[in-house]
Write an enzyme that holds these catalytic residues in place. Structure first.
Site, PDB file in Angstrom:
ATOM      1  N   ASP A  18       0.817  -1.214   0.000  1.00 50.95           N
ATOM      2  CA  ASP A  18       0.000   0.000   0.000  1.00 50.95           C
ATOM      3  C   ASP A  18       0.850   1.264   0.000  1.00 50.95           C
ATOM      4  O   ASP A  18       0.703   2.133  -0.857  1.00 50.95           O
ATOM      5  CB  ASP A  18      -0.929   0.014   1.222  1.00 50.95           C
ATOM      6  CG  ASP A  18      -1.959  -1.106   1.180  1.00 50.95           C
ATOM      7  OD1 ASP A  18      -2.413  -1.440   0.078  1.00 50.95           O
ATOM      8  OD2 ASP A  18      -2.300  -1.639   2.248  1.00 50.95           O
ATOM      9  N   ARG A  98      -0.981   1.260  16.666  1.00 48.35           N
ATOM     10  CA  ARG A  98      -1.343   2.412  15.839  1.00 48.35           C
ATOM     11  C   ARG A  98      -1.281   3.752  16.576  1.00 48.35           C
ATOM     12  O   ARG A  98      -0.834   4.754  16.007  1.00 48.35           O
ATOM     13  CB  ARG A  98      -2.736   2.214  15.223  1.00 48.35           C
ATOM     14  CG  ARG A  98      -2.818   1.043  14.240  1.00 48.35           C
ATOM     15  CD  ARG A  98      -1.734   1.111  13.188  1.00 48.35           C
ATOM     16  NE  ARG A  98      -1.863   0.083  12.173  1.00 48.35           N
ATOM     17  CZ  ARG A  98      -0.872  -0.716  11.803  1.00 48.35           C
ATOM     18  NH1 ARG A  98       0.311  -0.618  12.400  1.00 48.35           N
ATOM     19  NH2 ARG A  98      -1.035  -1.608  10.844  1.00 48.35           N
ATOM     20  N   ASP A 127      -7.829   0.240  10.968  1.00 51.75           N
ATOM     21  CA  ASP A 127      -6.654   1.086  11.167  1.00 51.75           C
ATOM     22  C   ASP A 127      -6.876   2.522  10.749  1.00 51.75           C
ATOM     23  O   ASP A 127      -6.282   3.443  11.303  1.00 51.75           O
ATOM     24  CB  ASP A 127      -5.455   0.494  10.430  1.00 51.75           C
ATOM     25  CG  ASP A 127      -4.812  -0.659  11.176  1.00 51.75           C
ATOM     26  OD1 ASP A 127      -5.072  -0.779  12.387  1.00 51.75           O
ATOM     27  OD2 ASP A 127      -4.061  -1.437  10.560  1.00 51.75           O
ATOM     28  N   SER A 179      -1.963  -9.991   3.281  1.00 53.09           N
ATOM     29  CA  SER A 179      -1.871  -8.715   3.981  1.00 53.09           C
ATOM     30  C   SER A 179      -1.357  -9.022   5.386  1.00 53.09           C
ATOM     31  O   SER A 179      -1.995  -9.748   6.145  1.00 53.09           O
ATOM     32  CB  SER A 179      -3.250  -8.043   4.049  1.00 53.09           C
ATOM     33  OG  SER A 179      -3.172  -6.855   4.805  1.00 53.09           O
TER      34      SER A 179
END
Length: 405
Positions: A18, A98, A127, A179
Site C-alpha cells: 500500500d 497504531r 486502522d 496482507s
C-alpha cells in the site's frame, strides 16, 4: 484543505504494498507534492531493512525511522496486559501499535511544517479509525489523506499492477500476497486463501509462520519458563531481569519454538464487517496466561470479577482506536490500583502449543492452604449453617409465599 494547497505530506510508511505505491500516487494526484516518509519502528525488525533506499527511489524526499519499541512495550502493551484486555480472543497486536505510530507522525508533521498526513489504510478496516482518531487528538485541524478512499484501485492485484507500471520494487508476488502486519508483539495474516473461513491455515507450509512453528513441529520435550511480575508488570524471565521489551522478545523466542500463540478467528471489525485473521502472538499469549494465573492468588473475588468486566470495555476502546480518551485513561487508573499487589512468580510448562500451569508464588497471596485444606484446620464448618440460612432466606420466603397462593 484544497488539493492545490497541499505542498508537503507526511506519509505513514511501512514499505509494504500500500504505502509503496502511495508515494508516486501522491505526487501524481497532489501537484507533485513533497512526500516525507515516516516509519514507526515498533519491532517489525527485518521489514525495516533497505527502507530508506526504497522510499527515496520511489519519490520520497526523506525517511524518518522512529525507534518506538521501548515506549510501545512499556506504555501501550503493558497497560493492556495488566487490564487483561483482549478483543474476541485477539490480543490487540495491531490495535495498540497504531496510536504510538500516529503520535510519531504528528510530531514529524509539525516539525516539518507538513500540510497533511497520509496513511495507507483501507476504507474497510479498523486502522483508518485508529490512525485518524490519534491524529485528531494531537493535531485536531490536520488534514488527512487516505488514498484507499479516493483512488480507483479496487484490489491488491490492481495495486501490484500499479507498482509494476511505476517500477516500484516489491518483496511480494501475486501468490504470497497476504496482507500482513508485524511488530514486537505479533504478526497478522489476512487475505488470499484465508478469506474463506473454511480453509485451514497452512501452518506447516514453509514460510507461512514467521514468529514460530506449528505445534506439530514443536519439540517433543516441554520447556519450563518462570516469569516474575512486580505490580502487574513482567520484569524477569527465568531469573533474568529485563525491560518489558526484553521480556516480550525472550518469550517470543520460547513461545515460538513451542508453537504457542496461534489464533485463527473471524472477528467483528469496527466498520461492521466480519473478517478472518490468523495471528501469531507467542510471547504475548504466554504473558497473558502468566499474568492471569498470578492474579488468581493476588486479587480478591469482587475486584477480579469487576476487572474482568471492564477488560471487555478496555479492549473495545483499544480496538476501536480510542486510546487517547478520558475513559481509557480512567480504566487504566482503575487497573493500576488493582495491580498494586500483583507481584510474584509464575511457572508455566510450554508443550506443543499448550501452556500448563506449573506453579505460582506471591508474597501477597490470598490463598491459605491452612483454610482451604481438606485436612484438619481452624475453620469452623458449623458456621456455614447460619450463613446458608441467611443467604437462602429470600428463596425460602418466596417459596412460602408461592405455597400459600
Amino acid at each position: 484543505m484544497k488539493k492545490e494547497d497541499i505542498k508537503k505530506v507526511v506519509l505513514a510508511y511501512s514499505g509494504g504494498l500500500d504505502t509503496s505505491i502511495i508515494i508516486p500516487w501522491l505526487k501524481e494526484n497532489y501537484n507533485n507534492c513533497e512526500v516525507i516518509a515516516v516509519s514507526g519502528n515498533v519491532g517489525q525488525a527485518d521489514e525495516l531493512e533497505g527502507l530508506e533506499e526504497k522510499a527515496l527511489a520511489t519519490g520520497a524526499s526523506k525517511l524518518y525511522v522512529l525507534d518506538l519499541t521501548e515506549e510501545y512495550a512499556s506504555d501501550y502493551i503493558i497497560p493492556c496486559i495488566k487490564a487483561g484486555a483482549m478483543y474476541e480472543e485477539y490480543l490487540l497486536g495491531t490495535s495498540h501499535a497504531r496510536p504510538i505510530i500516529a503520535k510519531g507522525l504528528v510530531e514529524i508533521a509539525q516539525k516539518e511544517g507538513a500540510d497533511a498526513i497520509c496513511h495507507g489504510c483501507t476504507g474497510k478496516g479498523n486502522d483508518q479509525v485508529r490512525f485518524e482518531l490519534a491524529i485528531k487528538h494531537f493535531a485536531p485541524t490536520m488534514p488527512v489523506i487516505a488514498p484507499w478512499r479516493e483512488w480507483n484501485i479496487k484490489s491488491r492485484e490492481e495495486e501490484i499492477d500499479y507498482a509494476e507500471a511505476h517500477n516500484v520494487p516489491l518483496k511480494i508476488n501475486r501468490e504470497t500476497n497476504y496482507s500482513k502486519d508485524k511488530n514486537l508483539w505479533h504478526l497478522s495474516h489476512e487475505g488470499l486463501d484465508l478469506e474463506d473461513p473454511g480453509n485451514e491455515p497452512t501452518y506447516e507450509k514453509e514460510g507461512f509462520l514467521e514468529m514460530g512453528v506449528s505445534p506439530i513441529n514443536a519439540p517433543d520435550e516441554p520447556t519450563y519458563v518462570t516469569i516474575d511480575f512486580e505490580q502487574g508488570v513482567p520484569v524477569a524471565v527465568d531469573g533474568e531481569q529485563l525491560t518489558p521489551k526484553g521480556v516480550i522478545l525472550k518469550l517470543n523466542e520460547l513461545g515460538g519454538k513451542n508453537g504457542i500463540g496461534l489464533l485463527d478467528i473471524v472477528e467483528n471489525r469496527l466498520v461492521g464487517i466480519k473478517c478472518r485473521g490468523v495471528y501469531e502472538t507467542p510471547g504475548g499469549t504466554i504473558l497473558y496466561k502468566a499474568h492471569k494465573v498470578l492474579e488468581t492468588i493476588c486479587l480478591d473475588k469482587m475486584t477480579a470479577h469487576e476487572k474482568e468486566r471492564i477488560a471487555i470495555t478496555f479492549a473495545e476502546l483499544v480496538y476501536n482506536g480510542q486510546w487517547f480518551t478520558p475513559l481509557r485513561e480512567a480504566l487504566s487508573a482503575f487497573v493500576d490500583k488493582t495491580q498494586e499487589k500483583v507481584t510474584g512468580t509464575v511457572r508455566l510448562k510450554l508443550y506443543k502449543g499448550n501452556m500448563i500451569n506449573a506453579g505460582v508464588w506471591s508474597p501477597y497471596s490470598l490463598y491459605s492452604e491452612e483454610i482451604a485444606t481438606f485436612g484438619e484446620s481452624d475453620y469452623n464448618q458449623a458456621d456455614a449453617a447460619g450463613f446458608i440460612n441467611l443467604y437462602g432466606l429470600p428463596i425460602q420466603v418466596q417459596a412460602l409465599v408461592d405455597g400459600k397462593k
